[in-house]
Design a protein around this motif. Structure first.
Motif, PDB file in Angstrom:
ATOM      1  N   ARG A 140      49.054   6.002  92.004  1.00  0.00           N
ATOM      2  CA  ARG A 140      48.239   6.739  91.028  1.00  0.00           C
ATOM      3  C   ARG A 140      46.833   6.987  91.555  1.00  0.00           C
ATOM      4  N   VAL A 181      47.195   9.796  94.103  1.00  0.00           N
ATOM      5  CA  VAL A 181      47.429  11.079  93.441  1.00  0.00           C
ATOM      6  C   VAL A 181      46.136  11.584  92.813  1.00  0.00           C
ATOM      7  N   SER A 182      45.398  10.694  92.190  1.00  0.00           N
ATOM      8  CA  SER A 182      44.130  11.077  91.576  1.00  0.00           C
ATOM      9  C   SER A 182      43.159  11.619  92.631  1.00  0.00           C
ATOM     10  N   TRP A 214      44.000  12.903  95.499  1.00  0.00           N
ATOM     11  CA  TRP A 214      44.565  14.159  95.978  1.00  0.00           C
ATOM     12  C   TRP A 214      44.244  15.295  95.011  1.00  0.00           C
ATOM     13  N   ARG A 215      44.391  15.044  93.709  1.00  0.00           N
ATOM     14  CA  ARG A 215      44.089  16.080  92.704  1.00  0.00           C
ATOM     15  C   ARG A 215      42.628  16.486  92.752  1.00  0.00           C
ATOM     16  N   LYS A 216      41.744  15.513  92.881  1.00  0.00           N
ATOM     17  CA  LYS A 216      40.317  15.823  92.954  1.00  0.00           C
ATOM     18  C   LYS A 216      40.022  16.679  94.183  1.00  0.00           C
ATOM     19  N   LYS A 235      42.128  18.590  95.793  1.00  0.00           N
ATOM     20  CA  LYS A 235      42.767  19.897  95.585  1.00  0.00           C
ATOM     21  C   LYS A 235      41.903  20.763  94.674  1.00  0.00           C
ATOM     22  N   ASN A 236      41.364  20.189  93.620  1.00  0.00           N
ATOM     23  CA  ASN A 236      40.505  20.942  92.708  1.00  0.00           C
ATOM     24  C   ASN A 236      39.208  21.381  93.384  1.00  0.00           C
ATOM     25  N   ARG A 278      40.182  24.265  95.667  1.00  0.00           N
ATOM     26  CA  ARG A 278      40.440  25.465  94.874  1.00  0.00           C
ATOM     27  C   ARG A 278      39.119  26.080  94.396  1.00  0.00           C
TER      28      ARG A 278
END
Length: 173
Positions: free
Chosen positions: A66, A69-70, A72-74, A76-77, A80
């Motif tokens: 987790r 993933v957190s 990775w999401r940050k 990725k955002n 982007r």
């Protein structure tokens, strides 16, 4: 005391497996070690509950996943947002001397790097560094001296870069 000993045994018996697992996920050993340590820190905070689980290691793996993933999401955002909007306008280009110094800092021992950055970037005195790092004033002075010497060997224009080190770090914009 018993909980601490149980946790220590658990940690020693599983830290390599957890780190290897996260390393395989991220492809970055340093990041994997950080994530594993954060997951184990959370396990320690909740050890009274986690120790009662049938498989505490699975709990730590889940937490590590987790965390990864957190992160990775940050990332990725951020990527982007940069792609859509470009670099923020208030982000000046980095001075090439600053980049060279940062790269050279990565090549020196962590204790020296920490002393140098605390002194030259944060303007802490030798006494303040000694207090923060928990070492003697003489040790801080030795780390600063050795750090500057080691750092200079990694810089092409060593004399100017090391003498202007504090200035370069403050004026990197």
């Amino acid at each position: 005391m018993q909980d601490s000993q149980n946790f220590d045994s658990f940690y020693l018996g599983s830290v390599r497996r957890i780190t290897s697992y996260v390393h395989a996920m991220t492809g970055n050993l340093g990041e994997a070690e950080d994530i594993a340590q954060e997951a184990f820190a959370k396990a320690w905070q909740h050890w009274g509950k986690v120790s009662g689980y049938a498989d505490p290691e699975a709990w730590v793996r889940t937490v590590a996943f987790r965390i990864q993933v957190s992160a990775w999401r940050k990332a990725k955002n951020r990527f982007r947002a940069q792609r859509q909007h470009g670099q923020p306008a208030d982000q000046p280009e980095l001075n090439p001397d600053y980049v060279a110094i940062v790269n050279a800092l990565r090549k020196i021992p962590e204790t020296q790097r920490r002393a140098i950055t605390l002194h030259y970037i944060l303007d802490l005195t030798v006494e303040e560094i000694a207090e923060e790092t928990g070492v003697a004033i003489g040790t801080v002075k030795a780390r600063l001296h050795r750090g500057r010497k080691t750092l200079s060997s990694h810089l092409t224009d060593s004399g100017r870069a090391v003498r202007g080190f504090g200035e370069e770090m403050h004026n990197h914009g």
